[in-house]
Design a protein around this motif. Structure first.
Motif, PDB file in Angstrom:
ATOM      1  N   LEU A 267      31.975   6.725  67.003  1.00 24.16           N
ATOM      2  CA  LEU A 267      31.988   6.357  68.442  1.00 24.16           C
ATOM      3  C   LEU A 267      33.735   6.557  68.895  1.00 24.16           C
ATOM      4  CD1 LEU A 267      30.274   2.808  68.916  1.00 24.16           C
ATOM      5  CD2 LEU A 267      29.628   5.170  69.525  1.00 24.16           C
ATOM      6  N   MET A 268      34.579   6.685  67.944  1.00 19.42           N
ATOM      7  CA  MET A 268      35.862   6.941  68.380  1.00 19.42           C
ATOM      8  C   MET A 268      36.173   8.220  68.900  1.00 19.42           C
ATOM      9  SD  MET A 268      38.173   5.067  65.220  1.00 19.42           S
ATOM     10  CE  MET A 268      37.455   6.072  64.040  1.00 19.42           C
ATOM     11  N   ASP A 269      35.206   9.233  68.557  1.00 22.31           N
ATOM     12  CA  ASP A 269      35.289  10.517  69.188  1.00 22.31           C
ATOM     13  C   ASP A 269      34.806  10.725  70.473  1.00 22.31           C
ATOM     14  OD1 ASP A 269      35.535  11.472  66.519  1.00 22.31           O
ATOM     15  OD2 ASP A 269      33.443  11.574  66.214  1.00 22.31           O
ATOM     16  N   ILE A 270      34.479   9.762  71.377  1.00 19.36           N
ATOM     17  CA  ILE A 270      33.980   9.670  72.558  1.00 19.36           C
ATOM     18  C   ILE A 270      35.267   9.828  73.597  1.00 19.36           C
ATOM     19  CG2 ILE A 270      33.224   8.336  74.555  1.00 19.36           C
ATOM     20  CD1 ILE A 270      31.517   6.934  72.635  1.00 19.36           C
ATOM     21  N   PHE A 271      36.511   9.374  73.019  1.00 24.49           N
ATOM     22  CA  PHE A 271      37.792   9.442  74.003  1.00 24.49           C
ATOM     23  C   PHE A 271      37.998  11.030  73.771  1.00 24.49           C
ATOM     24  CE2 PHE A 271      42.320   9.361  73.435  1.00 24.49           C
ATOM     25  CZ  PHE A 271      42.692   9.135  74.733  1.00 24.49           C
ATOM     26  N   PRO A 272      38.455  11.494  72.647  1.00 28.13           N
ATOM     27  CA  PRO A 272      38.887  12.803  72.720  1.00 28.13           C
ATOM     28  C   PRO A 272      37.843  13.901  73.503  1.00 28.13           C
ATOM     29  CG  PRO A 272      38.635  11.994  70.624  1.00 28.13           C
ATOM     30  CD  PRO A 272      38.356  10.956  71.405  1.00 28.13           C
ATOM     31  N   THR A 273      36.620  13.327  73.235  1.00 25.87           N
ATOM     32  CA  THR A 273      35.391  14.398  73.955  1.00 25.87           C
ATOM     33  C   THR A 273      35.604  14.279  75.374  1.00 25.87           C
ATOM     34  OG1 THR A 273      34.062  14.066  72.058  1.00 25.87           O
ATOM     35  CG2 THR A 273      33.150  14.905  73.995  1.00 25.87           C
ATOM     36  N   VAL A 274      35.742  13.098  75.969  1.00 24.71           N
ATOM     37  CA  VAL A 274      35.814  12.768  77.629  1.00 24.71           C
ATOM     38  C   VAL A 274      37.301  13.624  77.853  1.00 24.71           C
ATOM     39  CG1 VAL A 274      36.247  11.205  79.144  1.00 24.71           C
ATOM     40  CG2 VAL A 274      34.328  11.063  77.427  1.00 24.71           C
ATOM     41  N   VAL A 275      38.083  13.440  77.084  1.00 21.83           N
ATOM     42  CA  VAL A 275      39.316  13.930  77.596  1.00 21.83           C
ATOM     43  C   VAL A 275      39.405  15.515  77.636  1.00 21.83           C
ATOM     44  CG1 VAL A 275      41.893  14.407  76.963  1.00 21.83           C
ATOM     45  CG2 VAL A 275      40.837  12.011  76.929  1.00 21.83           C
ATOM     46  N   HIS A 276      38.810  16.093  76.550  1.00 21.90           N
ATOM     47  CA  HIS A 276      38.518  17.457  76.493  1.00 21.90           C
ATOM     48  C   HIS A 276      37.642  17.775  77.659  1.00 21.90           C
ATOM     49  CE1 HIS A 276      37.440  21.283  73.567  1.00 21.90           C
ATOM     50  NE2 HIS A 276      37.583  21.663  74.913  1.00 21.90           N
ATOM     51  N   LEU A 277      36.485  17.330  78.174  1.00 25.00           N
ATOM     52  CA  LEU A 277      35.697  17.593  79.401  1.00 25.00           C
ATOM     53  C   LEU A 277      36.508  17.713  80.509  1.00 25.00           C
ATOM     54  CD1 LEU A 277      32.347  15.749  78.304  1.00 25.00           C
ATOM     55  CD2 LEU A 277      32.728  18.278  78.459  1.00 25.00           C
ATOM     56  N   ALA A 278      37.549  16.704  80.548  1.00 26.18           N
ATOM     57  CA  ALA A 278      38.207  16.590  81.847  1.00 26.18           C
ATOM     58  C   ALA A 278      39.288  17.539  81.956  1.00 26.18           C
ATOM     59  CB  ALA A 278      38.597  14.986  82.066  1.00 26.18           C
ATOM     60  N   GLY A 279      39.530  18.299  80.687  1.00 24.39           N
ATOM     61  CA  GLY A 279      40.616  19.270  81.090  1.00 24.39           C
ATOM     62  C   GLY A 279      41.890  18.705  80.523  1.00 24.39           C
ATOM     63  N   GLY A 280      41.997  17.508  79.845  1.00 25.07           N
ATOM     64  CA  GLY A 280      43.199  16.902  79.564  1.00 25.07           C
ATOM     65  C   GLY A 280      43.502  17.032  78.210  1.00 25.07           C
ATOM     66  N   ALA A 281      44.635  16.512  77.820  1.00 26.96           N
ATOM     67  CA  ALA A 281      45.112  16.460  76.356  1.00 26.96           C
ATOM     68  C   ALA A 281      45.286  15.030  75.781  1.00 26.96           C
ATOM     69  CB  ALA A 281      46.429  17.374  76.385  1.00 26.96           C
ATOM     70  N   VAL A 282      44.868  14.627  74.701  1.00 29.51           N
ATOM     71  CA  VAL A 282      45.044  13.501  73.880  1.00 29.51           C
ATOM     72  C   VAL A 282      46.289  13.224  73.812  1.00 29.51           C
ATOM     73  CG1 VAL A 282      42.625  13.668  72.984  1.00 29.51           C
ATOM     74  CG2 VAL A 282      44.698  14.357  71.471  1.00 29.51           C
ATOM     75  N   PRO A 283      47.025  11.908  73.667  1.00 26.94           N
ATOM     76  CA  PRO A 283      48.392  11.515  73.413  1.00 26.94           C
ATOM     77  C   PRO A 283      48.821  12.363  72.283  1.00 26.94           C
ATOM     78  CG  PRO A 283      47.022   9.789  74.077  1.00 26.94           C
ATOM     79  CD  PRO A 283      46.154  10.907  73.908  1.00 26.94           C
ATOM     80  N   GLN A 284      49.968  12.811  72.139  1.00 22.25           N
ATOM     81  CA  GLN A 284      50.832  13.392  70.929  1.00 22.25           C
ATOM     82  C   GLN A 284      51.615  12.408  70.245  1.00 22.25           C
ATOM     83  OE1 GLN A 284      49.587  16.430  69.680  1.00 22.25           O
ATOM     84  NE2 GLN A 284      48.096  16.004  71.210  1.00 22.25           N
ATOM     85  N   ASP A 285      51.750  11.027  70.922  1.00 19.97           N
ATOM     86  CA  ASP A 285      52.836  10.235  70.355  1.00 19.97           C
ATOM     87  C   ASP A 285      52.225   9.211  69.309  1.00 19.97           C
ATOM     88  OD1 ASP A 285      51.415   8.850  71.889  1.00 19.97           O
ATOM     89  OD2 ASP A 285      53.099   7.888  73.171  1.00 19.97           O
ATOM     90  N   ARG A 286      50.884   9.466  69.033  1.00 19.03           N
ATOM     91  CA  ARG A 286      50.373   8.578  68.018  1.00 19.03           C
ATOM     92  C   ARG A 286      49.179   9.276  67.345  1.00 19.03           C
ATOM     93  NH1 ARG A 286      48.718   4.956  73.220  1.00 19.03           N
ATOM     94  NH2 ARG A 286      50.408   6.397  73.711  1.00 19.03           N
ATOM     95  N   VAL A 287      48.692   8.547  66.342  1.00 16.29           N
ATOM     96  CA  VAL A 287      47.566   9.361  65.399  1.00 16.29           C
ATOM     97  C   VAL A 287      46.499   8.654  66.376  1.00 16.29           C
ATOM     98  CG1 VAL A 287      46.166   8.953  63.336  1.00 16.29           C
ATOM     99  CG2 VAL A 287      48.562   9.111  63.174  1.00 16.29           C
ATOM    100  N   ILE A 288      45.312   9.839  66.720  1.00 17.00           N
ATOM    101  CA  ILE A 288      44.413   9.442  67.147  1.00 17.00           C
ATOM    102  C   ILE A 288      43.146   9.832  66.294  1.00 17.00           C
ATOM    103  CG2 ILE A 288      42.598  10.314  69.155  1.00 17.00           C
ATOM    104  CD1 ILE A 288      45.070   9.150  70.257  1.00 17.00           C
TER     105      ILE A 288
END
Length: 446
Positions: free
Chosen positions: A268-289
């Motif tokens: 379920l932790m994969d939903i966040f980066p998947t949604v960010v990807h779909l929206a054309g964004g980038a996940v935060p780089q200042d922490r471990v995702i």
């Protein structure tokens, strides 16, 4: 739907934990969780054993006050009135302090909110299903001409099993089955609206559960928390498969082929980066995702999940680690701690009501219990150095992964500390003048 992340930090109106303070533009639902108390049953769920202990102490204080009072009035022994009065006042304050946390749960914590406003306090569970469905449908219709994210967290299938009259008695599996059927109908209604509005081929839909069946939830012989099939354990257990292995169903007709089954490790932790990807964004780089986007796996551009190791926690305690060995296709799981079942062979913690994460309710394993989930998904036969030639190699590799994982963790204040879990009047959401928190804006509007 159910937010379950709380509302306030320092005052009853700061709404620091509210969805609108965490990226959402609109909210309708419960800020807390769903409890038996919300239905007004005589089967309290919130800290049941603790409440029994508090009530026992209250009775002992009452008995002591009455004994002193009778002794004083009958001249059986000499005691000052001040002592009796002080003990009575202390007893009353003690009773109020714990009863305010548990006795008024329905009126103070079973509430519905629309954005920052409380619309029902206490909430009417009989109408909540239709209200939430209407809100979700209305949201889709309002936003159909632009990209949107709709997160629907259903109150089904969670105790108390809120089932409307239309679905009671529909299933051969009792009230829980009825609840599943109503949830299925609700999901179907939402999909129908997506299709009717012409959004079918452009809408990514992900359906999942937050955890496995709640084995300890039962009334007599009736199972109220679901079943986990061949998998050991259930809700609230940090490592056993029955608590963490859940359905994951994806629909996106314009992009993904129907009927495909992917036997790869996802979360379920994969939903966040998947949604960010779909929206054309980038996940935060200042922490471990911890999550990984699901899109390459779903589209078939990669054959294996990016997750090699998964760390299964119970609260803040690491209970188990899963290793998806890519070169061999084997999935190993090492249990460092497991709950003590009550009774021993029951597969659940019936004696406690829910399994603890630490203390005397947990057994620690050194070396860890090791299972080959590829061959033993039920986790019935733990391996050993005698039965598995790779035992030492696997446990050492998993141990190294745990060390690397722990280096990425940043200590934070304990949200589940006793202080953070006691009731605080100044944080209480209230739609009237505290403590008279009653309102029904839903019906007033109708």
């Amino acid at each position: 739907g159910k937010w379950h992340m709380g509302v306030n930090c320092k005052s009853h109106r700061d709404h620091c934990h509210h969805p609108l303070n965490h990226g959402f533009d609109y909210f309708y639902g419960m800020p807390f969780t769903l409890l038996n108390e919300c239905q007004g049953t005589n089967d309290p769920e919130l800290a049941k054993s603790l409440q029994d202990t508090y009530w026992l102490y209250t009775q002992m204080i009452i008995l002591a006050v009455l004994t002193l009072l009778i002794g004083k009035l009958a001249n059986l022994f000499s005691v000052k009135w001040k002592i009796i009065i002080c003990l009575a006042i202390c007893g009353l304050l003690y009773f109020i302090s714990w009863y305010s946390s548990y006795g008024f749960t329905k009126y103070w914590n079973c509430i519905l909110m629309r954005n920052h406003d409380i619309t029902e306090q206490p909430m009417n569970l009989e109408k909540t299903t239709s209200n939430m469905l209407k809100e979700a449908v209305s949201f889709i219709e309002r936003n159909k001409h632009r990209p949107f994210l709709l997160f629907v967290s259903l109150l089904h299938v969670h105790t108390p099993l809120v089932t409307t009259e239309k679905f009671r008695g529909r299933s051969r599996h009792g009230l829980y089955g009825d609840n599943v059927e109503e949830m299925d109908w609700m999901v179907g209604r939402l999909l129908d609206v997506i299709d009717k509005e012409g959004l079918k081929n452009t809408t990514f839909i992900y359906f999942a559960s937050d955890h496995g069946g709640f084995l300890e939830a039962h009334r007599g012989n009736a199972q109220l928390g679901g079943w986990n099939g061949i998998y050991k354990g259930g809700k609230g257990m940090g490592g056993w498969e029955g608590g963490i292995r859940v359905p994951g169903i994806v629909r996106w007709p314009g992009v993904l082929p129907a009927g495909r089954v992917i036997n790869e490790l996802t979360s379920l932790m994969d939903i966040f980066p998947t949604v960010v990807h779909l929206a054309g964004g980038a996940v935060p780089q200042d922490r471990v995702i911890d999550g990984r986007t699901l899109l390459p796996l779903l589209r078939g551009t990669v054959q294996h999940s990016e997750h090699e190791f998964m760390f299964h926690y119970c609260g803040v305690f690491l209970h188990a680690v899963r290793w998806h060995q890519k070169d061999s296709g084997t999935t190993w799981k090492a249990h460092y701690a497991t709950p003590v079942f009550q009774p021993e062979a029951s597969g659940a913690c019936f004696g406690r009501g829910i399994c603890p994460c630490f203390g005397d309710g947990v057994t620690h394993h050194d070396p860890p219990l090791l299972f080959d989930l590829s061959q033993d998904p039920s986790e019935a036969d733990p391996l050993s150095a005698d039965t598995e030639p790779l035992f030492d190699t696997v446990t050492k590799r998993i141990g190294k992964a745990v060390e690397e994982h722990r280096k990425t963790l940043t200590p934070v204040p304990q949200q589940l500390s006793p202080y953070n879990n006691i009731w605080k009047p100044w944080l209480q959401p209230c739609c009237g003048t505290f403590p008279f928190c009653w309102c029904d804006e839903e019906n007033n509007k109708a």
